[in-house]
Design a protein around this motif. Structure first.
Motif, PDB file in Angstrom:
ATOM      1  N   VAL A  45      31.991  45.424  31.826  1.00 54.84           N
ATOM      2  CA  VAL A  45      32.580  44.097  32.015  1.00 54.84           C
ATOM      3  C   VAL A  45      32.180  43.155  30.883  1.00 54.84           C
ATOM      4  O   VAL A  45      33.024  42.443  30.315  1.00 54.84           O
ATOM      5  CB  VAL A  45      32.165  43.511  33.380  1.00 54.84           C
ATOM      6  CG1 VAL A  45      32.626  42.060  33.501  1.00 54.84           C
ATOM      7  CG2 VAL A  45      32.753  44.344  34.513  1.00 54.84           C
ATOM      8  N   VAL A  46      30.908  43.135  30.534  1.00 51.31           N
ATOM      9  CA  VAL A  46      30.459  42.280  29.434  1.00 51.31           C
ATOM     10  C   VAL A  46      31.074  42.754  28.112  1.00 51.31           C
ATOM     11  O   VAL A  46      31.496  41.938  27.277  1.00 51.31           O
ATOM     12  CB  VAL A  46      28.924  42.268  29.349  1.00 51.31           C
ATOM     13  CG1 VAL A  46      28.454  41.503  28.112  1.00 51.31           C
ATOM     14  CG2 VAL A  46      28.325  41.646  30.604  1.00 51.31           C
ATOM     15  N   GLY A  47      31.154  44.068  27.927  1.00 55.25           N
ATOM     16  CA  GLY A  47      31.764  44.600  26.715  1.00 55.25           C
ATOM     17  C   GLY A  47      33.215  44.199  26.572  1.00 55.25           C
ATOM     18  O   GLY A  47      33.708  43.974  25.460  1.00 55.25           O
ATOM     19  N   ALA A  48      33.923  44.087  27.704  1.00 55.83           N
ATOM     20  CA  ALA A  48      35.332  43.698  27.652  1.00 55.83           C
ATOM     21  C   ALA A  48      35.516  42.301  27.094  1.00 55.83           C
ATOM     22  O   ALA A  48      36.580  41.971  26.567  1.00 55.83           O
ATOM     23  CB  ALA A  48      35.945  43.784  29.052  1.00 55.83           C
ATOM     24  N   ALA A  49      34.481  41.466  27.193  1.00 48.05           N
ATOM     25  CA  ALA A  49      34.582  40.096  26.700  1.00 48.05           C
ATOM     26  C   ALA A  49      34.356  39.987  25.203  1.00 48.05           C
ATOM     27  O   ALA A  49      34.768  38.999  24.587  1.00 48.05           O
ATOM     28  CB  ALA A  49      33.575  39.208  27.428  1.00 48.05           C
TER      29      ALA A  49
ATOM     30  N   LEU B 265      38.595  47.383  37.332  1.00 49.96           N
ATOM     31  CA  LEU B 265      39.026  46.129  37.955  1.00 49.96           C
ATOM     32  C   LEU B 265      38.251  44.941  37.404  1.00 49.96           C
ATOM     33  O   LEU B 265      38.804  43.852  37.217  1.00 49.96           O
ATOM     34  CB  LEU B 265      38.824  46.206  39.470  1.00 49.96           C
ATOM     35  CG  LEU B 265      39.854  47.004  40.278  1.00 49.96           C
ATOM     36  CD1 LEU B 265      39.403  47.125  41.721  1.00 49.96           C
ATOM     37  CD2 LEU B 265      41.211  46.349  40.217  1.00 49.96           C
ATOM     38  N   GLY B 266      36.952  45.149  37.153  1.00 50.55           N
ATOM     39  CA  GLY B 266      36.155  44.067  36.616  1.00 50.55           C
ATOM     40  C   GLY B 266      36.431  43.783  35.154  1.00 50.55           C
ATOM     41  O   GLY B 266      36.426  42.629  34.718  1.00 50.55           O
ATOM     42  N   ALA B 267      36.685  44.837  34.379  1.00 55.57           N
ATOM     43  CA  ALA B 267      36.877  44.680  32.938  1.00 55.57           C
ATOM     44  C   ALA B 267      38.286  44.256  32.579  1.00 55.57           C
ATOM     45  O   ALA B 267      38.479  43.555  31.576  1.00 55.57           O
ATOM     46  CB  ALA B 267      36.532  45.991  32.227  1.00 55.57           C
TER      47      ALA B 267
END
Length: 306
Positions: A216-220, A272-274
């Motif tokens: 999820v953090v990486g997706a940002a 779903l989170g990413a």
């Protein structure tokens, strides 16, 4: 690699794998990824040209079910259901993208979750459970439940990944990171792999949150070519170790098939989170690029005025 024949071969391989090893209760497969693969290719093809992909993948589905699944009697109707579900997912994806992308990402996400992740598996699951009951006498409610969970999670977890892969390949671009991004990619892939191995070597369920947070953090902050491969690593490492009965999911007090479906749910939660984070990042990058183009155009107009 985006041709109908290649997609049909890949569909057969994935379908064969799932119906051979994921029919834990003896009924329909409790894990299903082939539909997401076909839908991912169809999302980038106009509907009038879908015929070759649908026909060849339908034949692949018939052979996979006939040889390795619940038999030839159910192979044709289940193939029709599987192909219709994949086509429906691609149709919805194309329509919601035209309607909402890139300005209304929340509406796009809600439509994706409800239309592709919920409605289609419910419709196909009811039909498939009826076919399994009529042709093999399998309990309809049990197979209905296994079908909708496996197909819903398969679509949610893998359709964005297959869409990205085929979208890149159909344009002659590699789905891998560019050469100048490989040092960062190797660092991210190596770190995530070590983290996932460590989590699935231990039996502490609370540690399962760390691979999710990483994605999820990486997706940002990471580009799509890097973030898209992280769930693949999670499936390859975590799925293999769970199947071999290592890790926190393997020690849960469930049946083996339920544990594998729980792992599928785990991957789907990661996607779903990413997904909304990645979509919002991409939308802002588009807006930034458009703003730069407008500024450059205004500068050109100002220079020409003088």
């Amino acid at each position: 690699m985006s041709s109908p024949l290649f997609v049909a071969i890949a569909f057969f391989a994935v379908a064969t794998l799932t119906v051979s090893f994921a029919r834990f209760s003896g009924g329909v497969a409790m894990v299903w990824l082939a539909g997401a693969l076909l839908a991912g290719r169809l999302t980038d093809v106009p509907e009038r040209r879908w015929g070759p992909w649908l026909v060849l993948c339908g034949l692949a589905s018939v052979m996979a079910t006939g040889f390795f699944g619940i038999g030839w009697a159910a192979s044709v109707p289940l193939a029709i259901i599987n192909i219709a579900e994949a086509a429906g997912a691609a149709f919805i994806w194309r329509r919601i993208t035209r309607a909402f992308w890139p300005d209304e990402t929340l509406e796009w996400l809600v439509s994706f979750y409800i239309g592709i992740g919920l409605t289609l598996p419910l419709l196909s699951g009811g039909s498939a459970a009826l076919v399994a009951w009529l042709t093999n006498g399998l309990p309809p409610m049990e197979n209905f439940t296994h079908w909708i969970i496996g197909h819903s999670l398969g679509m949610i977890a893998c359709l964005p990944l297959f869409r990205f892969f085929f979208w890149r390949m159909s344009r002659g671009r590699s789905f891998l990171p560019s050469a100048d991004r490989w040092p960062l990619a190797i660092l991210m892939f190596g770190t995530f792999s070590l983290l996932t191995i460590a989590v699935f070597l231990l039996d502490m369920r609370a540690l399962l949150v760390f691979p999710l947070l990483f994605i999820v953090v990486g997706a940002a902050v990471l580009e799509q070519s890097i973030i898209a491969l992280l769930p693949v690593l999670l499936i390859a490492i975590g799925g293999t170790m769970t199947a071999l009965e290592f890790g926190p999911i393997a020690v849960m007090d469930f049946e083996y098939g339920d544990r594998m479906q729980f792992f599928e749910l785990y991957v789907a939660v990661a996607v779903l989170g990413a997904l909304p984070v990645s979509i919002e990042r991409q939308r802002r990058m588009i807006e930034l690029r458009q703003m730069r183009q407008r500024i450059a155009k205004l500068e050109e107009q100002g220079a020409s005025a003088y």
